[in-house]
Design an enzyme around this catalytic site. Structure first.
Site, PDB file in Angstrom:
ATOM      1  N   ASP A   1      28.664 -17.016 -55.460  1.00 38.33           N
ATOM      2  CA  ASP A   1      27.410 -17.707 -55.154  1.00 38.33           C
ATOM      3  C   ASP A   1      26.888 -18.470 -56.359  1.00 38.33           C
ATOM      4  OD1 ASP A   1      26.817 -16.978 -52.390  1.00 38.33           O
ATOM      5  OD2 ASP A   1      26.607 -14.934 -53.138  1.00 38.33           O
TER       6      ASP A   1
ATOM      7  N   ASP B   1      32.688 -15.717 -60.389  1.00 38.42           N
ATOM      8  CA  ASP B   1      31.628 -15.330 -59.467  1.00 38.42           C
ATOM      9  C   ASP B   1      31.706 -16.309 -58.289  1.00 38.42           C
ATOM     10  OD1 ASP B   1      29.164 -14.157 -58.501  1.00 38.42           O
ATOM     11  OD2 ASP B   1      28.162 -15.955 -59.262  1.00 38.42           O
TER      12      ASP B   1
END
Length: 261
Positions: free
Chosen positions: A27, A25
């Site tokens: 953020d 991922d």
């Protein structure tokens, strides 16, 4: 259904011998905060008006980000300011060490990004820290500057998953990627690793099996949801769970896996 995929600089053929797949991922996993927070800091007064804050609706994060970018353009914020803000976001603790480990073991790991951010933010940040070439593919929302200098954000795809934001189901993307790469490689990956932090990182890890590993950031939503799932329905969550607070936590796990022959 429509798809937007950003292919990496390295051809998948380069990684045909890789035993493992490592998915990131972006953020609050690769970077230390949400990239949207960096955008708010470059708005006039380092804030956005209440009407814009209150326009957020659950499951429509992409649309909210579109409105923030449109507001910045209306306020005269230029590409240079956006690029500088993204480049200035610090990495999550130990993340650069983890990327360095993976770079030194590219014969073992194929790496990809699976994120609800956007192409401009991710590509800009990875190039700034010098790790873009590590990733064979980036799956995220497309974004580019139009002729008026506005950063235009689009949804990644349409899907039918009721658990995910309307613009992206990471499990759909992951299942498609695993099937395609197994066909291209002539065999599946021995193990799949997924590192994330948020609630939308749960859905893709439900596609993983017992030989795979999920790395939820410790005490973040992904970690808490997994704990609740394991308590409420023992056995429903299949992959091994290794919480992380620092990249070294992940490295220590991967070192053991690499040494297994």
């Amino acid at each position: 259904m429509f798809w937007f995929i950003v292919a990496g600089m390295a051809s998948p053929a380069v990684h045909s011998a890789s035993r493992f797949l490592m998915l990131f991922d972006f953020d609050e996993t690769m970077i230390a905060e949400s990239s949207d927070d960096a955008m708010i800091r470059i708005a006039p007064g380092q804030s956005i008006p209440d009407w814009l804050k209150n326009s957020f609706r659950p499951g429509r994060y992409n649309e909210h980000s579109q409105r923030i970018l449109a507001y910045l353009a209306q306020q005269g914020v230029k590409e240079g300011a956006i690029r500088e803000a993204i480049e200035g976001i610090p990495p999550a603790p130990g993340l650069l060490a983890l990327l360095g480990f993976l770079r030194s073991h590219q014969q073992d790991f194929e790496c990809a990004v699976l994120s609800d951010a956007n192409t401009y933010f991710i590509e800009t940040w990875l190039r700034k820290v010098g790790t873009r070439q590590l990733f064979s593919e980036i799956f995220t929302n497309p974004a580019s500057f139009n002729k008026d200098g506005r950063l235009v954000l689009l949804p990644f795809h349409a899907h039918e998953c009721t658990q995910c934001p309307e613009n992206m189901c990471k499990q759909v993307i992951l299942r498609d990627y695993l099937a395609r790469r197994a066909s291209e490689r002539g065999k599946p990956f021995q193990k799949v690793f997924y590192i994330g932090d948020g609630a939308n990182d749960i859905c893709p890890t439900l596609a993983l099996g017992q030989k795979d590993t999920a790395f939820p950031r410790r005490d973040f939503p992904m970690h808490r949801i997994i704990q609740d799932m394991k308590t409420a329905q023992p056995g429903i969550y299949k992959p091994t769970v290794v919480p992380w607070a620092h990249g070294e936590d992940v490295i220590n796990c991967l070192k053991k896996v690499v040494e297994e022959r």
